[in-house]
Write an enzyme that holds these catalytic residues in place. Structure first.
Site, PDB file in Angstrom:
ATOM      1  N   LYS A  39       0.877  -1.178   0.000  1.00  0.00           N
ATOM      2  CA  LYS A  39       0.000   0.000   0.000  1.00  0.00           C
ATOM      3  C   LYS A  39       0.911   1.224   0.000  1.00  0.00           C
ATOM      4  O   LYS A  39       1.534   1.560   1.003  1.00  0.00           O
ATOM      5  CB  LYS A  39      -0.912   0.013   1.231  1.00  0.00           C
ATOM      6  CG  LYS A  39      -1.872   1.207   1.233  1.00  0.00           C
ATOM      7  CD  LYS A  39      -2.807   1.185   2.426  1.00  0.00           C
ATOM      8  CE  LYS A  39      -3.951   2.163   2.324  1.00  0.00           C
ATOM      9  NZ  LYS A  39      -3.615   3.545   2.076  1.00  0.00           N
ATOM     10  N   LYS A  78      -7.659  -2.874   2.936  1.00  0.00           N
ATOM     11  CA  LYS A  78      -6.333  -2.350   3.289  1.00  0.00           C
ATOM     12  C   LYS A  78      -5.991  -2.794   4.700  1.00  0.00           C
ATOM     13  O   LYS A  78      -6.887  -2.902   5.547  1.00  0.00           O
ATOM     14  CB  LYS A  78      -6.327  -0.829   3.182  1.00  0.00           C
ATOM     15  CG  LYS A  78      -7.427  -0.164   3.976  1.00  0.00           C
ATOM     16  CD  LYS A  78      -7.403   1.343   3.789  1.00  0.00           C
ATOM     17  CE  LYS A  78      -8.598   1.962   4.494  1.00  0.00           C
ATOM     18  NZ  LYS A  78      -8.767   3.373   4.288  1.00  0.00           N
TER      19      LYS A  78
HETATM   20  P1  ATP Z   1      -5.810   5.907   3.643  1.00  0.00           P
HETATM   21  O1  ATP Z   1      -6.403   7.085   4.383  1.00  0.00           O
HETATM   22  O2  ATP Z   1      -5.526   4.729   4.502  1.00  0.00           O
HETATM   23  O3  ATP Z   1      -4.731   6.287   2.709  1.00  0.00           O
HETATM   24  P2  ATP Z   1      -7.856   6.121   1.846  1.00  0.00           P
HETATM   25  O4  ATP Z   1      -9.048   6.499   2.623  1.00  0.00           O
HETATM   26  O5  ATP Z   1      -7.064   7.170   1.194  1.00  0.00           O
HETATM   27  O6  ATP Z   1      -6.928   5.292   2.761  1.00  0.00           O
HETATM   28  P3  ATP Z   1      -8.807   3.711   0.796  1.00  0.00           P
HETATM   29  O7  ATP Z   1      -9.576   3.447  -0.392  1.00  0.00           O
HETATM   30  O8  ATP Z   1      -9.454   3.452   2.094  1.00  0.00           O
HETATM   31  O9  ATP Z   1      -8.320   5.188   0.699  1.00  0.00           O
HETATM   32  O10 ATP Z   1      -7.428   2.935   0.808  1.00  0.00           O
HETATM   33  C1  ATP Z   1      -6.805   2.660  -0.363  1.00  0.00           C
HETATM   34  C2  ATP Z   1      -5.904   3.767  -0.854  1.00  0.00           C
HETATM   35  O11 ATP Z   1      -4.575   3.331  -0.842  1.00  0.00           O
HETATM   36  C3  ATP Z   1      -6.213   4.058  -2.293  1.00  0.00           C
HETATM   37  O12 ATP Z   1      -7.108   5.132  -2.387  1.00  0.00           O
HETATM   38  C4  ATP Z   1      -4.875   4.382  -2.929  1.00  0.00           C
HETATM   39  O13 ATP Z   1      -4.688   5.769  -2.939  1.00  0.00           O
HETATM   40  C5  ATP Z   1      -3.859   3.796  -1.987  1.00  0.00           C
HETATM   41  N1  ATP Z   1      -3.076   2.663  -2.518  1.00  0.00           N
HETATM   42  C6  ATP Z   1      -1.749   2.513  -2.372  1.00  0.00           C
HETATM   43  N2  ATP Z   1      -1.322   1.371  -2.919  1.00  0.00           N
HETATM   44  C7  ATP Z   1      -2.389   0.759  -3.445  1.00  0.00           C
HETATM   45  C8  ATP Z   1      -2.575  -0.485  -4.126  1.00  0.00           C
HETATM   46  N3  ATP Z   1      -1.572  -1.296  -4.381  1.00  0.00           N
HETATM   47  N4  ATP Z   1      -3.835  -0.785  -4.510  1.00  0.00           N
HETATM   48  C9  ATP Z   1      -4.869   0.030  -4.243  1.00  0.00           C
HETATM   49  N5  ATP Z   1      -4.758   1.200  -3.597  1.00  0.00           N
HETATM   50  C10 ATP Z   1      -3.523   1.567  -3.185  1.00  0.00           C
END
Ligand code: ATP
Length: 583
Positions: free
Chosen positions: A272, A446
């Site tokens: 991630k 995640k």
């Molecule tokens: P966080 O606040 O934990 O960054 P978020 O709320 O921004 O999460 P989520 O959809 O909950 O977003 O978590 C996934 C996020 O992680 C995605 O929006 C993307 O930006 C990021 N990301 C990083 N690496 C990856 C990956 N390999 N596959 C998918 N998403 C990824």
């Protein structure tokens, strides 16, 4: 439709905070609306004039509105300003002044929704010399014809401060209530504020409308298609490179075991990455565009990414999903999101920024490839296509590091490796999962090491004291509950006096000052736009804040300019964490 009819709806919407009542009011309006006005109505109730992803802005300051009001009513700018500080809202000021001037012979033509919209859109399109004067003229033209209550809402729309509480979910439901009431056997009980439908059919229509929205990001367009061509046309709505679509979001899993439970075994684990999510598209003519998860166009802001995409992706047209991760150009080590977040809104010195804070594009998904929509393909297939069309080059463009396994120990090792590389954790993805724009479905989760933080929006702030009096130094933050913002605490630590050390008071003040809606003594109410990640040590029940909860020892961790109000934590999330800590 006459503008006054819309204004009456604004007034009704302002008077209720109940979601169902708002939906009912809006659906009644949609039923009455002719085809030609549908698009305008849906934008205006959401306080916009273009789709969410459109970059054009009206760009009128409060100062300019004061000038307009003064020229339309004959009151001096000074008097208008005085009234503004008393009222705290220029919409109300417009109401009072136009009402007072009723006796004067203002030329009163009946304003139509179309006329108002046309003038507002012209405001956003003006450029170059004489722009300010032309803007003043366009708004004056509307206000000269406006009844007092119309003036109030025109000013609110122009300044972007219209808040009648119509969030996207309400628009979707109202469209279904308005256009498919017979099909779903709809009945609304006004007294009980309740509605009865055939649930199965209702969900069917909601799904269709939601899906069309996920592809277009534009409820105006969706409603217009239904009204003019019928529901079947919705399904034909196509993905188009160049138009952004909502990205897929992921749920949280507690740990690797939990992840396996949600996404199944075996699954794909990926690093991630801690960067900016970028949706990258290339159309048939080779035009490349980059959008953030808020669907802002940031193509100009990341010129090196455009170059890499041209060079390292071999396909005629596509839409891919990725994370741009910053790295230190001296050590080639990854940097946290915060270090490159400033690039998102940057308007000048872009080249220098890309040298100082370069990014590597980590690609993890593809949803459109050479004319074909891949949303319903499995993740396994989509990844295969990515592998086929990309040439990887470290620190430029690579595929997300991936491990397919059903072994808990292997997955845990991968998780630790990811953290050791400075990444945030891992994602776990169902290999058979489709790409579902927008929703947090169980196709992917995640996993991060435990950190007690929430993404919240700032709704109020306070000017500091003594040598800090030039800054807003304390911020009231809110979470979302059915499209209503509920406060969860006041945060004033975690910020720095100097910007080199992290998020500074000065930076925060510059962000919040243009958003001030009302000012009373030291306290200001701001438009809810600035999202921050807030750390805390504990959640407590508390009558002090409208959410019923308060964060203990809250501190600002970082700004989240990549997130919009849709992405903040909900009351449900906060309750969940509260219950967890009691276990
Ligand atoms: P966080 O606040 O934990 O960054 P978020 O709320 O921004 O999460 P989520 O959809 O909950 O977003 O978590 C996934 C996020 O992680 C995605 O929006 C993307 O930006 C990021 N990301 C990083 N690496 C990856 C990956 N390999 N596959 C998918 N998403 C990824």
């Amino acid at each position: 439709m006459d503008y006054i009819d819309l204004v009456e709806v604004f007034e009704k919407l302002e008077k209720t905070s109940k979601r169902l009542e708002k939906t009912h009011i809006l659906s009644n309006l949609l039923k009455k609306t002719q085809k030609d006005d549908i698009e305008y109505i849906i934008y205006l109730v959401q306080g916009r004039i273009f789709p969410q992803w459109d970059q054009r802005e009206i760009g009128m300051s409060s100062k300019l509105i004061i000038k307009v009001l003064s020229s339309v009513t004959g009151d001096s700018a000074n008097e208008v300003e005085k009234l503004w500080s008393k009222e705290g809202d220029l919409g109300n000021v417009a109401f009072i002044l136009i009402e007072k001037n009723k006796q004067r012979t203002l030329t009163r033509n009946t304003l139509t929704v179309k006329k108002v919209m046309e003038n507002l859109r012209k405001l956003a399109e003006l450029e170059g010399k004489g722009t300010v004067n032309k803007k003043v003229q366009l708004v004056s033209e509307l206000l000269t014809s406006a009844k007092p209550i119309e003036a109030k809402f025109i000013v609110k729309n122009v300044l972007g401060i219209l808040r009648v509480g119509i969030a996207e979910g309400i628009v979707r439901d109202a469209i279904v209530w308005a256009f498919f009431d017979k099909e779903i056997n709809f009945d609304y009980d006004e007294k009980e504020n309740n509605f009865i439908v055939d649930r199965e059919k209702y969900n069917f229509y909601i799904e269709k409308v939601q899906r069309a929205y996920d592809l277009t990001n534009d409820y105006s367009k969706v409603a217009l298609i239904i009204k003019s061509k019928g529901i079947d046309e919705l399904a034909k709505e196509k993905l188009t490179p160049g138009n952004p679509i909502n990205v897929m979001l992921y749920q949280k899993a507690e740990n690797i075991e939990d992840a396996f439970k949600i996404v199944g075994k075996p699954c794909a684990f990926e690093y991630k990455y801690d960067g900016v999510r970028l949706q990258v598209s290339r159309d048939k003519n080779g035009n490349i565009k980059l959008f953030t998860r808020r669907l802002e166009d940031v193509t100009r802001q990341f010129p090196e990414v455009v170059e890499y995409v041209k060079k390292y992706i071999k396909a005629d047209n596509f839409i891919i999903d990725s994370e741009a991760v910053g790295y230190n150009p001296k050590t080639n080590k990854y940097l946290p999101f915060q270090s490159i977040s400033q690039r998102i809104k940057r308007k000048y010195d872009i080249k220098e920024m890309s040298k100082k804070f370069p990014v590597e594009l980590n690609i993890f998904d593809i949803i459109y490839y050479n004319g074909a929509n891949l949303l319903n393909e499995t993740f396994r297939e989509r990844r295969k296509i990515l592998e086929k069309i990309t040439k990887q080059e470290k620190l430029k463009l690579v595929l997300a590091n991936q491990l397919i396994t059903e072994d808990k120990n292997e997955a845990e090792k991968f998780f630790r490796e990811s953290l050791a590389q400075g990444e945030e954790g891992v994602m776990a993805k169902n290999l058979e999962g489709i790409y579902k724009p927008g929703s947090r479905v169980g196709y992917g989760v995640k996993i991060k090491p435990k950190a007690d933080t929430f993404d919240l929006v700032i709704v109020k702030a306070e000017w500091g004291e003594g040598k800090r009096s030039k800054w807003l130094t304390s911020y009231t933050v809110a979470c979302n509950h059915n499209d209503e913002l509920l406060e969860v605490g006041k945060v004033s630590t975690g910020l720095k006096e100097k910007s080199e050390e992290g998020v500074s008071f000065d930076q925060m003040t510059r962000l919040l000052r243009p958003l001030i809606k009302e000012e009373k003594g030291k306290n200001v109410i701001v438009k809810p736009e600035v999202i921050i990640e807030v750390g805390y040590s504990e959640i407590q029940k508390s009558p002090t804040y409208s959410s019923g909860y308060a964060l203990r020892f809250p501190r600002v961790i970082q700004l989240r300019p990549d997130k919009s109000i849709k992405d903040i934590y909900s009351l449900e999330d906060i309750k969940k964490e509260y219950n967890k800590q009691r276990k």
